[in-house]
Design an enzyme around this catalytic site. Structure first.
Site, PDB file in Angstrom:
ATOM      1  N   LYS A   1      -0.538 -26.619  -0.535  1.00  0.00           N
ATOM      2  CA  LYS A   1      -1.385 -25.436  -0.359  1.00  0.00           C
ATOM      3  C   LYS A   1      -2.755 -25.741  -0.939  1.00  0.00           C
ATOM      4  O   LYS A   1      -2.883 -26.127  -2.106  1.00  0.00           O
ATOM      5  CB  LYS A   1      -0.774 -24.218  -1.056  1.00  0.00           C
ATOM      6  CG  LYS A   1      -1.521 -22.916  -0.760  1.00  0.00           C
ATOM      7  CD  LYS A   1      -0.709 -21.707  -1.210  1.00  0.00           C
ATOM      8  CE  LYS A   1      -1.373 -20.405  -0.785  1.00  0.00           C
ATOM      9  NZ  LYS A   1      -0.538 -19.223  -1.148  1.00  0.00           N
TER      10      LYS A   1
ATOM     11  N   ASP B   1       3.376  -8.392  -4.973  1.00  0.00           N
ATOM     12  CA  ASP B   1       3.081  -8.366  -3.532  1.00  0.00           C
ATOM     13  C   ASP B   1       4.327  -8.741  -2.732  1.00  0.00           C
ATOM     14  O   ASP B   1       4.269  -9.566  -1.815  1.00  0.00           O
ATOM     15  CB  ASP B   1       1.921  -9.309  -3.197  1.00  0.00           C
ATOM     16  CG  ASP B   1       1.329  -9.028  -1.811  1.00  0.00           C
ATOM     17  OD1 ASP B   1       1.545  -7.915  -1.291  1.00  0.00           O
ATOM     18  OD2 ASP B   1       0.657  -9.918  -1.261  1.00  0.00           O
TER      19      ASP B   1
ATOM     20  N   GLY C   1       1.131 -22.805   7.487  1.00  0.00           N
ATOM     21  CA  GLY C   1       0.966 -21.434   7.012  1.00  0.00           C
ATOM     22  C   GLY C   1      -0.455 -21.178   6.545  1.00  0.00           C
ATOM     23  O   GLY C   1      -1.182 -22.104   6.186  1.00  0.00           O
TER      24      GLY C   1
ATOM     25  N   VAL D   1      -1.664 -23.814   4.058  1.00  0.00           N
ATOM     26  CA  VAL D   1      -0.523 -24.657   3.700  1.00  0.00           C
ATOM     27  C   VAL D   1      -0.305 -25.706   4.787  1.00  0.00           C
ATOM     28  O   VAL D   1      -0.229 -25.379   5.979  1.00  0.00           O
ATOM     29  CB  VAL D   1       0.758 -23.821   3.519  1.00  0.00           C
ATOM     30  CG1 VAL D   1       1.921 -24.721   3.087  1.00  0.00           C
ATOM     31  CG2 VAL D   1       0.542 -22.714   2.496  1.00  0.00           C
TER      32      VAL D   1
ATOM     33  N   GLY E   1      -2.893 -18.137   4.273  1.00  0.00           N
ATOM     34  CA  GLY E   1      -2.899 -16.955   3.416  1.00  0.00           C
ATOM     35  C   GLY E   1      -4.312 -16.535   3.104  1.00  0.00           C
ATOM     36  O   GLY E   1      -5.288 -17.138   3.594  1.00  0.00           O
ATOM     37  N   GLY E   2      -4.431 -15.489   2.281  1.00  0.00           N
ATOM     38  CA  GLY E   2      -5.748 -14.974   1.959  1.00  0.00           C
ATOM     39  C   GLY E   2      -6.617 -15.969   1.211  1.00  0.00           C
ATOM     40  O   GLY E   2      -7.835 -16.002   1.383  1.00  0.00           O
ATOM     41  N   MET E   3      -5.998 -16.791   0.374  1.00  0.00           N
ATOM     42  CA  MET E   3      -6.777 -17.715  -0.449  1.00  0.00           C
ATOM     43  C   MET E   3      -6.595 -19.173  -0.071  1.00  0.00           C
ATOM     44  O   MET E   3      -7.367 -20.021  -0.517  1.00  0.00           O
ATOM     45  CB  MET E   3      -6.397 -17.551  -1.931  1.00  0.00           C
ATOM     46  CG  MET E   3      -6.778 -16.216  -2.516  1.00  0.00           C
ATOM     47  SD  MET E   3      -6.482 -16.168  -4.296  1.00  0.00           S
ATOM     48  CE  MET E   3      -7.739 -17.302  -4.883  1.00  0.00           C
ATOM     49  N   GLY E   4      -5.572 -19.499   0.727  1.00  0.00           N
ATOM     50  CA  GLY E   4      -5.321 -20.900   0.984  1.00  0.00           C
ATOM     51  C   GLY E   4      -4.633 -21.183   2.305  1.00  0.00           C
ATOM     52  O   GLY E   4      -4.175 -20.277   2.997  1.00  0.00           O
TER      53      GLY E   4
END
Length: 305
Positions: free
Chosen positions: A44, A139, A22, A29, A24-27
């Protein structure tokens, strides 16, 4: 900067990293494995570009702290977090085998009423637990909800009409969706002494995804438990109708519609779909423009549901 894929096969803390599962915006996974006991986990890792920014690190680790504080079966379980010797910031979660709700909706477009109610029911319970700890998600959206198919446990009663009239049929539920809520990265955690919380209050910083954002958040950045109620109502609407109430070419377009345009009732939006009067009433209350007209707590919505 180390490319995300280059970390595959390396170790961070006590965890060996395998493939990426996965982003995401900051990390990013990874599927990980505890090097001593062999247990599979999800790890993550904060993006390399954020590693030197203290505020980004605090926000990243807040996700781990928030999930740990809530400690609810329908919220992803966080078991470890920290900073490795090379400066890599990470936290460790249970590894989930399932599908994100957005993937399910992209494939199936919509869900039947009972399946949607089952998902919303679990989300409401989990978010009620979060709110009781002073944590607002901020969110909520389908990509932050993982569905894990489990063996059914309920007897379902269906009313059918045929040539012999109305009669009831009982059948064993074959499977159901066990819900896990993910990504508390922008969660609002109650801490009156937090400098970040004070700054957010003063500047009205907007967090969230426009299609699921409450009008008061879109206008002035206000968020409280009722903004999560609004987002959950939008998700219920989307599960039943196959679409969100408001779309646009840009986030600003969507936010303007959220603030100014009325929500078309779901049975009007999808007249051929099974949506009961009661389900529509609950949804329309949850997505009221005025937060005072919504359910005032997630527990109230849970009981109504």
């Amino acid at each position: 900067m180390i490319p995300a894929d280059a970390r595959t096969g390396t170790t961070v803390g006590k965890y060996k990293l395998h493939e990426i599962v996965g982003r995401g915006g900051m990390g990013v996974v990874y599927r990980g494995e505890h090097v001593y006991i062999g247990k599979e986990v999800a790890v993550k890792i904060l993006h390399e570009g954020y590693g030197g920014r203290e505020e980004s690190i605090k926000r990243f680790l807040r996700e781990a702290r928030a999930a740990s504080l809530i400690n609810h079966p329908n919220i992803v379980d966080v078991t470890d977090f920290g900073k490795s010797n090379d400066g890599t910031v990470f936290f460790v979660m249970e590894l989930l085998e399932g599908e994100a709700l957005d993937v399910v909706l992209q494939r199936d477009r919509r869900l039947d009423l009972l399946r949607a109610i089952t998902i919303v029911n679990q989300m409401a319970g989990a978010l009620g637990a979060a709110h009781s700890k002073g944590i607002v998600h901020r969110d909520l959206k389908p990509e932050n909800v993982m569905l894990i198919r489990r063996e059914g446990r309920r007897e379902l009663l269906r009313q059918l009409i045929d040539d012999n009239g109305l009669h009831t049929v009982s059948e064993r539920e074959k499977a159901f969706d066990f819900v896990k809520i993910l990504d508390f990265g922008v969660a609002k955690v109650r801490d009156p002494d937090s400098a970040e919380n004070r700054r957010q209050t003063q500047q009205g910083i907007v967090f969230g995804t426009p299609e699921y954002m409450a009008p008061e958040t879109a206008r002035v950045g206000i968020s409280d438990p009722r903004t999560d109620i609004y987002a959950l109502g939008i998700m219920f609407y989307e599960m039943l109708t196959g679409t969100v109430p408001f779309t646009g070419e840009t986030p600003v377009d969507v936010m303007l519609k959220v603030v100014s345009q009325p929500v078309i009732p779901p049975r009007q939006k999808a007249p051929s779909i099974e949506i009961t009067n009661e389900a529509e009433r609950l949804i329309m209350k949850a997505v009221s423009k005025d937060p005072l007209q919504r359910h005032q707590s997630m527990e109230e919505l849970f009981v109504d549901l």
